[in-house]
Design a protein around this motif. Structure first.
Motif: not given
Length: 379
Positions: A166-172
């Motif tokens: 999965f290519v995913t995006y998250a808040v860092t």
């Protein structure tokens, strides 16, 4: 200005159409075909899963325009638009960001499998509270030594039930806004990755979609795409490729659809003559041709600009709107031309409409694209 395709481009188009006609990527008329690994593998065997990925990893090394042209051939030669969409999303929303933002280790680990189709990728961006508004993502990723720990759920990920990565995006960085989002490639095998039940969708049935949950998933730092906080830029880049190339598959669908309508109008007789001799029918087909050719020019232009290293968001938005609107309008016209038989699943006419409707929603809604066009005009 030269609008001719090169001999190499024409040859690739003809070879792909021939190979698709001989392969196993078709969907029988009227059939609802779920995801099928055999048909995915058939498309992968033609190089479609790695068109624009680097040759050193087994890809085709194609630029954006040649990628779009190949996907148009795929859409024309394969009646299963869901499969065309699944392969395109795998390649453009996942393969491209790994190609352009992945470190050497991530590229070596993932790109050969993605190019060959041995690995299937899913783009996990959308959340219940974050679709067009990327600034409201709730999935988080916290650095812990040489890993990031991901928590949260994505609400809609195409290819998810079949995906290996999965290519995913998250808040860092919760206080960083768009600069607080990071991108990751997450192997499905990691503990804590949970894929929900396959959605029952209106169309694109052979591209399965589902929720994806990350429950304390520990992702190695080597699978961070770009730098921490660069996620918004990674996503924007991948969407430029998706909008410039994926919709060429719908051009191919409309090519195939138009030929079918012309054939039907020539063969179907009412009141002693072919229905195509009546202006009510012939003018409808002429309108279908006009929409298709206008959309094609805008799509080619957007892809050509991207191939030149010029990401023109206005040109991309114009192409996306033109192709998606044309796909829906032409599919409605096709059903009208076929009359009662066009409404029956067994003829395979109505399925194009169900597969076309999502085009005005995914990759940024048509309304969002029109807003981008308006902003480009200074409004």
């Amino acid at each position: 200005m030269d609008f001719d395709l090169t001999e190499r481009q024409r040859k690739r188009h003809e070879e792909l159409l021939t190979a698709l006609a001989e392969g196993t990527t078709e969907r029988p008329p009227g059939a609802e075909r779920p995801y099928d690994r055999e048909r995915w593998s058939a498309a992968a065997g033609l190089g479609l899963t790695g068109l624009c990925l680097p040759g050193e990893y087994g890809g085709g090394d194609l630029d954006a325009l040649d990628t779009a042209l190949s996907l148009e051939s795929f859409g024309e030669g394969c009646s299963d638009t869901g499969l065309v969409f699944a392969v395109s999303a795998h390649l453009l929303a996942c393969g491209v960001p790994i190609r352009d933002f992945g470190g050497e280790a991530a590229r070596a680990e993932l790109l050969p499998g993605l190019a060959s189709g041995a690995l299937i990728a899913a783009n996990a961006m959308t959340e219940d509270g974050a679709g067009s508004d990327l600034g409201t993502l709730s999935v988080t990723a916290e650095r812990d030594g040489d890993r990031y720990v991901l928590h949260g759920e994505k609400s809609f990920a195409s290819n998810a039930p079949a995906a290996d990565v999965f290519v995913t995006y998250a808040v860092t960085d919760p206080g960083g806004g768009y600069l607080g989002i990071s991108a990751f490639a997450v192997p499905r095998e990691l503990p804590g990755v949970q894929v929900g039940e396959t959605f029952d969708k209106m169309g694109l049935s052979s591209c399965p979609a589902a929720r994806v949950r990350f429950d304390g998933v520990s992702v190695p730092v080597r699978l961070l795409l770009g730098h921490e906080g660069q996620g918004s830029a990674v996503f924007t880049h991948s969407m430029a490729w998706e909008r410039s190339c994926l919709f060429a598959g719908y051009l191919g669908m409309m090519n195939r659809q138009l030929r079918l309508c012309v054939q039907h109008a020539s063969e179907r007789r009412q009141f002693g003559k072919a229905i195509g001799s009546y202006q009510a029918v012939s003018h409808r087909i002429a309108g279908m041709k006009q929409r298709l050719e206008g959309a094609r020019l805008l799509q080619y232009h957007a892809a050509w600009l991207l191939s030149q290293g010029r990401t023109d968001n206005g040109a991309i938005a114009l192409a996306k709107v033109a192709v998606s609107d044309a796909a829906v309008a032409n599919s409605l016209d096709a059903i009208q031309l076929f009359g009662g038989s066009g409404y029956l699943r067994e003829t395979g006419v109505e399925v194009d409409l169900r597969d076309a409707v999502p085009a005005v929603i995914f990759s940024g809604t048509t309304d969002i694209q029109r807003e981008l066009i308006a902003r480009g005009l200074g409004l």
